[in-house]
Motif scaffolding. Structure first.
Motif, PDB file in Angstrom:
ATOM      1  N   ALA A 280      48.825   5.925  36.922  1.00 33.24           N
ATOM      2  CA  ALA A 280      47.498   5.999  36.291  1.00 33.24           C
ATOM      3  C   ALA A 280      47.513   7.106  35.244  1.00 33.24           C
ATOM      4  O   ALA A 280      46.869   7.003  34.202  1.00 33.24           O
ATOM      5  CB  ALA A 280      46.432   6.273  37.332  1.00 33.24           C
ATOM      6  N   GLN A 281      48.244   8.156  35.545  1.00 28.71           N
ATOM      7  CA  GLN A 281      48.613   9.166  34.560  1.00 28.71           C
ATOM      8  C   GLN A 281      50.110   9.450  34.720  1.00 28.71           C
ATOM      9  O   GLN A 281      50.600   9.481  35.849  1.00 28.71           O
ATOM     10  CB  GLN A 281      47.856  10.491  34.762  1.00 28.71           C
ATOM     11  N   TYR A 282      50.814   9.620  33.604  1.00 28.72           N
ATOM     12  CA  TYR A 282      52.181  10.115  33.681  1.00 28.72           C
ATOM     13  C   TYR A 282      52.106  11.607  33.414  1.00 28.72           C
ATOM     14  O   TYR A 282      51.852  12.045  32.286  1.00 28.72           O
ATOM     15  CB  TYR A 282      53.130   9.438  32.680  1.00 28.72           C
ATOM     16  N   THR A 283      52.306  12.391  34.481  1.00 28.84           N
ATOM     17  CA  THR A 283      51.992  13.821  34.434  1.00 28.84           C
ATOM     18  C   THR A 283      53.243  14.667  34.590  1.00 28.84           C
ATOM     19  O   THR A 283      54.033  14.456  35.519  1.00 28.84           O
ATOM     20  CB  THR A 283      50.968  14.164  35.529  1.00 28.84           C
ATOM     21  N   VAL A 284      53.409  15.603  33.676  1.00 25.41           N
ATOM     22  CA  VAL A 284      54.517  16.550  33.712  1.00 25.41           C
ATOM     23  C   VAL A 284      53.952  17.961  33.866  1.00 25.41           C
ATOM     24  O   VAL A 284      52.751  18.174  33.767  1.00 25.41           O
ATOM     25  CB  VAL A 284      55.373  16.453  32.433  1.00 25.41           C
ATOM     26  N   GLU A 285      54.832  18.910  34.130  1.00 22.27           N
ATOM     27  CA  GLU A 285      54.432  20.325  34.141  1.00 22.27           C
ATOM     28  C   GLU A 285      55.134  21.047  32.992  1.00 22.27           C
ATOM     29  O   GLU A 285      56.331  20.826  32.754  1.00 22.27           O
ATOM     30  CB  GLU A 285      54.807  21.002  35.458  1.00 22.27           C
ATOM     31  N   VAL A 286      54.383  21.902  32.309  1.00 18.06           N
ATOM     32  CA  VAL A 286      54.953  22.673  31.197  1.00 18.06           C
ATOM     33  C   VAL A 286      54.465  24.119  31.262  1.00 18.06           C
ATOM     34  O   VAL A 286      53.408  24.411  31.821  1.00 18.06           O
ATOM     35  CB  VAL A 286      54.559  22.070  29.828  1.00 18.06           C
ATOM     36  N   ASP A 287      55.254  25.007  30.689  1.00 16.06           N
ATOM     37  CA  ASP A 287      54.810  26.381  30.470  1.00 16.06           C
ATOM     38  C   ASP A 287      53.925  26.421  29.227  1.00 16.06           C
ATOM     39  O   ASP A 287      54.091  25.601  28.322  1.00 16.06           O
ATOM     40  CB  ASP A 287      56.029  27.306  30.256  1.00 16.06           C
ATOM     41  N   ASP A 288      53.006  27.370  29.187  1.00 17.16           N
ATOM     42  CA  ASP A 288      52.178  27.590  27.988  1.00 17.16           C
ATOM     43  C   ASP A 288      51.560  26.277  27.507  1.00 17.16           C
ATOM     44  O   ASP A 288      51.738  25.857  26.362  1.00 17.16           O
ATOM     45  CB  ASP A 288      53.025  28.234  26.882  1.00 17.16           C
ATOM     46  N   ARG A 289      50.823  25.641  28.415  1.00 15.86           N
ATOM     47  CA  ARG A 289      50.320  24.285  28.169  1.00 15.86           C
ATOM     48  C   ARG A 289      49.489  24.152  26.900  1.00 15.86           C
ATOM     49  O   ARG A 289      49.634  23.187  26.152  1.00 15.86           O
ATOM     50  CB  ARG A 289      49.505  23.823  29.383  1.00 15.86           C
ATOM     51  N   GLU A 290      48.606  25.092  26.653  1.00 11.93           N
ATOM     52  CA  GLU A 290      47.726  24.973  25.481  1.00 11.93           C
ATOM     53  C   GLU A 290      48.525  24.919  24.188  1.00 11.93           C
ATOM     54  O   GLU A 290      48.221  24.129  23.288  1.00 11.93           O
ATOM     55  CB  GLU A 290      46.721  26.125  25.447  1.00 11.93           C
ATOM     56  N   ALA A 291      49.561  25.736  24.112  1.00 14.41           N
ATOM     57  CA  ALA A 291      50.403  25.735  22.910  1.00 14.41           C
ATOM     58  C   ALA A 291      51.152  24.418  22.786  1.00 14.41           C
ATOM     59  O   ALA A 291      51.279  23.849  21.684  1.00 14.41           O
ATOM     60  CB  ALA A 291      51.384  26.906  22.952  1.00 14.41           C
ATOM     61  N   VAL A 292      51.653  23.900  23.892  1.00  9.31           N
ATOM     62  CA  VAL A 292      52.372  22.626  23.874  1.00  9.31           C
ATOM     63  C   VAL A 292      51.432  21.496  23.459  1.00  9.31           C
ATOM     64  O   VAL A 292      51.783  20.654  22.619  1.00  9.31           O
ATOM     65  CB  VAL A 292      52.997  22.338  25.259  1.00  9.31           C
ATOM     66  N   GLN A 293      50.222  21.499  24.009  1.00 10.55           N
ATOM     67  CA  GLN A 293      49.251  20.461  23.641  1.00 10.55           C
ATOM     68  C   GLN A 293      48.898  20.524  22.148  1.00 10.55           C
ATOM     69  O   GLN A 293      48.761  19.488  21.498  1.00 10.55           O
ATOM     70  CB  GLN A 293      47.980  20.607  24.476  1.00 10.55           C
ATOM     71  N   ALA A 294      48.765  21.729  21.632  1.00 10.50           N
ATOM     72  CA  ALA A 294      48.428  21.889  20.208  1.00 10.50           C
ATOM     73  C   ALA A 294      49.542  21.328  19.326  1.00 10.50           C
ATOM     74  O   ALA A 294      49.272  20.653  18.315  1.00 10.50           O
ATOM     75  CB  ALA A 294      48.173  23.352  19.888  1.00 10.50           C
ATOM     76  N   LYS A 295      50.794  21.594  19.703  1.00 14.49           N
ATOM     77  CA  LYS A 295      51.922  21.074  18.928  1.00 14.49           C
ATOM     78  C   LYS A 295      51.986  19.540  18.999  1.00 14.49           C
ATOM     79  O   LYS A 295      52.268  18.872  18.001  1.00 14.49           O
ATOM     80  CB  LYS A 295      53.237  21.682  19.428  1.00 14.49           C
ATOM     81  N   LEU A 296      51.713  18.999  20.177  1.00 12.28           N
ATOM     82  CA  LEU A 296      51.723  17.550  20.319  1.00 12.28           C
ATOM     83  C   LEU A 296      50.588  16.913  19.517  1.00 12.28           C
ATOM     84  O   LEU A 296      50.778  15.878  18.870  1.00 12.28           O
ATOM     85  CB  LEU A 296      51.612  17.163  21.795  1.00 12.28           C
ATOM     86  N   LYS A 297      49.431  17.536  19.543  1.00  6.90           N
ATOM     87  CA  LYS A 297      48.306  17.022  18.759  1.00  6.90           C
ATOM     88  C   LYS A 297      48.652  17.001  17.272  1.00  6.90           C
ATOM     89  O   LYS A 297      48.356  16.026  16.563  1.00  6.90           O
ATOM     90  CB  LYS A 297      47.058  17.871  19.014  1.00  6.90           C
ATOM     91  N   ALA A 298      49.294  18.061  16.804  1.00  2.46           N
ATOM     92  CA  ALA A 298      49.699  18.123  15.396  1.00  2.46           C
ATOM     93  C   ALA A 298      50.704  17.022  15.053  1.00  2.46           C
ATOM     94  O   ALA A 298      50.772  16.557  13.910  1.00  2.46           O
ATOM     95  CB  ALA A 298      50.287  19.497  15.091  1.00  2.46           C
ATOM     96  N   ALA A 299      51.469  16.608  16.063  1.00  2.00           N
ATOM     97  CA  ALA A 299      52.459  15.544  15.855  1.00  2.00           C
ATOM     98  C   ALA A 299      51.854  14.151  16.075  1.00  2.00           C
ATOM     99  O   ALA A 299      52.567  13.143  16.020  1.00  2.00           O
ATOM    100  CB  ALA A 299      53.638  15.743  16.795  1.00  2.00           C
ATOM    101  N   GLY A 300      50.555  14.107  16.345  1.00  2.37           N
ATOM    102  CA  GLY A 300      49.883  12.818  16.529  1.00  2.37           C
ATOM    103  C   GLY A 300      49.989  12.253  17.924  1.00  2.37           C
ATOM    104  O   GLY A 300      49.777  11.050  18.128  1.00  2.37           O
TER     105      GLY A 300
END
Length: 363
Positions: A280-300
């Protein structure tokens, strides 16, 4: 890029969905029409449960389950703090007290090893959540429940279509509930849900509760609520059920491909032997999540977090007096989990783009 691509799904099943909706428009039985009973029969066949009861939504399904078991003021229900608010909310709304138990850090589901220590004379039920599309450990949970004379309610809002040692979510406990919110593995085009049970008396009670406690017209032996599933939503679900097995297979393939591409790079979902997940969700764990999400958002690449604040830290449950540190695994997960785009129509090229963007973001 869509986080969940409902448009492609509709195009794939358009003729069947349109025909089902138009059949309802033609006969005009918008409340408790024949499609509701047809859907219930097919849901029961699919899960292996004796009874399926269509209801208004997954949250209402939880409330109806609790009411059918007679749970109310002065009672306690053991559940997980790492879930959507509805799980704890419905326990509180019937007047009972949610008793939180920490999650297993690998599955994010209720840790069976911690349940017995939380049982008191007031405990009436255990409510595990089959989170992210994978069932909780029901053999161990049911054994504990049987030993202490407790009911088990599966909150299967995310796990319809998943299996556990050869049995499907929905047929693993005293009562199970699910949600047909549009983004769920099996979703309608509005709100919808269902309750499941093998117990004839509980099934009768849940059917009555969903129509104001009514056993026949204008006769109300018990207090209930308005918890019916709309006929048009049942029609949409009937059409989608025709291709659901193919979508579950696609989810298995896409989830496994994600895990292979991300192996040793981030923490990916773990499927124990005997389990399948509908992701239902494919969920991973990451360090510094907000920064990772921001980079992914910038990449579309869209992402989501399910769930950043465990229930015991929500203001609504502050009266329980449980602060930071009460459930360390749930709290750690809340800070680190991140869900990637996941749906049955996710092609390899798009998945490769998502993986490449994630690997670059964490580099």
């Amino acid at each position: 890029m869509d986080f969940i691509d409902l448009k492609s799904q509709y195009k794939h099943s358009k003729s069947a969905i349109d025909a089902r909706i138009h059949a309802v428009l033609d006969h005009g039985q918008y409340i408790m029409g024949p499609e509701v009973a047809e859907l219930e029969s097919k849901l029961a066949d699919y899960t292996g449960a004796k009874h399926a009861i269509g209801v208004a939504d997954g949250t209402t399904a939880l409330m109806i389950a609790l009411m059918a078991l007679g749970i109310g003021a002065g009672d306690e229900v053991i559940t997980t703090p790492f879930t959507f608010i509805a799980t704890g909310e419905m326990i509180a709304l019937v007047g009972a007290t949610p008793v939180f138990v920490d999650v297993d850090p690998t599955s994010y589901n209720l840790d069976p090893a911690l349940i017995e220590a939380a049982i008191t004379p007031k405990t009436k039920a255990i409510m595990p959540v089959s989170l992210y599309g994978m069932c909780a450990d029901f053999d161990r949970i049911n054994a504990i429940a049987e030993k202490h004379g407790l009911a088990v309610i599966e909150d299967g809002a995310q796990s319809f279509g998943a299996s556990y040692h050869g049995k499907r979510s929905g047929a693993l406990s005293t009562i199970a509930t699910t949600s047909f919110f549009p983004s769920k593995p099996l979703g309608c085009y509005g709100d919808g849900g269902a309750c499941f049970t093998n117990d004839d008396a509980l099934a009768k009670k849940m059917r009555e509760i969903r129509i104001h406690g009514q056993d026949r017209r204008y006769h109300h032996p018990i207090i209930g609520l308005n918890g019916r599933l709309d006929t048009i939503q049942a029609a949409v679900l009937l059409a989608k059920l025709e291709t659901f097995d193919d979508e579950v297979t696609a989810r298995h393939r896409i989830g496994a491909r994600y895990s292979e591409l991300l192996k040793d790079k981030v923490r990916t979902p773990v499927l124990p032997a005997g389990y399948t997940s509908v992701y239902a969700q494919y969920t991973v764990e990451v360090d510094d999540r907000e920064a990772v999400q921001a980079k992914l958002k910038a990449a579309g690449v869209p992402t989501a977090v399910h769930y950043p604040i465990p229930l015991h830290l929500q203001p609504a449950f502050s009266s329980l007096g449980l602060g930071e540190g009460a459930f360390p695994h749930a709290e750690a997960a809340g800070k680190r989990v991140m869900s990637l785009p996941m749906h049955p129509f996710l092609d390899n090229a798009t998945q490769d783009k998502i993986v490449a963007a994630l690997l670059e973001a964490i580099a």
